[in-house]
Enzyme design. Sequence first.
Site, PDB file in Angstrom:
ATOM      1  N   GLY A   1      -2.307  -5.302  -0.420  1.00  0.00           N
ATOM      2  CA  GLY A   1      -1.948  -5.518  -1.276  1.00  0.00           C
ATOM      3  C   GLY A   1      -0.394  -5.054  -1.485  1.00  0.00           C
ATOM      4  CG  MET A   2       3.046  -1.988   0.096  1.00  0.00           C
ATOM      5  SD  MET A   2       3.103  -0.905  -0.369  1.00  0.00           S
ATOM      6  CE  MET A   2       4.938  -0.811   0.124  1.00  0.00           C
TER       7      MET A   2
ATOM      8  CG  ASP B   1      -6.111   2.648  -2.096  1.00  0.00           C
ATOM      9  OD1 ASP B   1      -7.151   2.169  -3.288  1.00  0.00           O
ATOM     10  OD2 ASP B   1      -5.841   2.120  -1.630  1.00  0.00           O
TER      11      ASP B   1
ATOM     12  CE  LYS C   1      -0.318   0.465   6.974  1.00  0.00           C
ATOM     13  NZ  LYS C   1      -1.128  -0.090   6.877  1.00  0.00           N
TER      14      LYS C   1
ATOM     15  N   GLY D   1      -4.908  -6.942   9.668  1.00  0.00           N
ATOM     16  CA  GLY D   1      -5.286  -7.187   8.243  1.00  0.00           C
ATOM     17  C   GLY D   1      -4.067  -7.643   7.632  1.00  0.00           C
TER      18      GLY D   1
ATOM     19  CB  VAL E   1      -2.322  -4.089   9.413  1.00  0.00           C
ATOM     20  CG1 VAL E   1      -2.493  -3.257  11.113  1.00  0.00           C
ATOM     21  CG2 VAL E   1      -2.361  -3.290   8.261  1.00  0.00           C
TER      22      VAL E   1
END
Length: 635
Positions: free
Chosen positions: A21-22, A134, A40, A18, A25
């Site tokens: 925004g940053m 988040d 990541k 996936g 993965v």
Amino acid sequence: MEPGSQIAHRYQIIRLLGEGGMASVYLARDLQTGQDVSVKLLRVELENDAASKKRFKHDARRAIDLQNEHIVKLLDAGEADSQPFIVMEYVPGMDLKHFLKLNHPLPIATAVQLMQQIVEGMVVAHQHGVIHRDLKPQNILVGADNQIKITDFGIATALGQNELTQTNSLVGSIHYLSPEQGRGGLATPQSDVYALGIILFELLTGQVPFQGENTIAIAMKHFQTPMPSMRDWRPEIPQALDNVVQKATAKQPQDRYQDASEMATDLATVLNKKRAREPKFAVATECDDMTRPLDVEQIRQATDQLRTQIKATRPLDATIPPASVRSKRRKWPWLVGVSLLGLGLLGGGGYWYFNQPVQVPDVTGESLESARQSLASRRLKVGDVHQRYSKQIAAGEVMAIDGPLQRHRGQSIDLTVSRGVKSYQIGYYTGERYRNVADSLRKKGFVVHQETQYSADYDRGMIIKQSLPVGEVAHPGSDTITLTVSAGKDEVKLPNFKNQSVNQVLSFANQHGLPLTIMTTHSDTVANNHVVSQQVKAGHSLTRGDSLVVTIASENDAEKTTNVQLTIPYDKRHRENQVQIYVRDMNHNYRTPYQTLTITSDQTVTLPLKLKNNSTGSYRVVRDGRTILSANNIN
């Protein structure tokens, strides 16, 4: 990254899982352990952003201390080819958002059980001074047996200012964003609590409470619109459970649970019958206690009004003193008034100054002295200093800031400082009971793995061997101890081998770890190379490692070939097994291997034994230096 690429010469990329925004993965294979992991990587466009890289590494260092069954475990972090990376445990399954789509509506008890796991993970985070910032269903994984794992700790924070410039970077989070975050204020544990309340709402109703055409419209609803009751969608939801959502999502942080621990306590009894008639939650007060600067014009108007009232109350027949006296009398009240006004302004200004909120600087990773200076620059001071062991933070460096990150000038800030890595010397555990040793090691913080092995020398439950040698210095949290535990004697119940072929007996012996010894005899009733009798009768048992002795029928041919088929088992503890097969017949002996193999799975081989004059043959199979199969007196 392309499949097959390696990171730090250790993690081999399998596929993309996936993108956010940053970071992106990936599913990868740890080439050292053979385990699947999640890796990541910082997004390419942020690789040259020094602030993002710093926060990415910093948050990884903080998150590695979060050890809980409901938090995705961080295994490694570093930088390869100038690209920061974080390695986490891989959790097969799906995120909570997808889980809800497939399983809505959830039974109330199931939703509460899932929520309790989420909150339990956040309790640990808040205890370590970590705010997620988040929380949303996309950052919560659901594994086997509905086991919850929270992920993406600190990633939203690492975006910092950049998250407002990333296209759509807040779209996925705006539904769970607290009012104070939406206004650009500091995130606190109560901000996480707000998101937890929204998630619980969604678990039970299948939707988020506030919808809108765009992020601004949704944010405004978070600011202004009262939280709807879940009972409007599902009247069977207990009022006590609806109250948990209402309190968690109160508009003002001070009206919410103060942290996840307080919310967990309330959630634990939410289905208790004693709370069946609980009244609706209501905010205790709507008073706005925000400190504001004093209005000088209001003070002046109030003073003029007071002076007018004083004049109006003076008696009409009062004797008017001489002008000089009136002049003197007029001066001193004005001097007093002006002085009082000045003092009021000064005091009010001072009160306003010292009650202005200030952001506590991030002093984690700094020495205590450096932290003092950083806090002093914001007119803050160091309060109580607590110490805790850490495998990531060097001794003497600040690990965490205790309490909220928004304070008033002059306040004391409590800090947690690292004591460095806690270590223990490994003892001698062989022959000890596994349960006692494992409990003791886990209390010290070690991860203990158990492997079982049959043993004729150790009783069931006793330790046969240990992965770390006696006397080695090990560190809890980073070193894993594997203890091999006896499963007792491996008893093998024997069938009736009468009239079975020698290859059938060999297959049974190989499968159960029984060295085979073959005797021969002449028989008029049993076919050649078939069993005439067995030494241990059918229905009785042998222990793994004992010899299985059978007598087979044999003809006295001058020369013959006996084919022996056997399966060599693969030892999964090693990536490859080195195997040597030794044969003794007319043409071979045990001095040199008959065949050498490298196997990565079970492998079946056939051994043709050349025999004559009623002679016998034998074989021996050695795997990684240890004899695992053998048979004698084969004819």
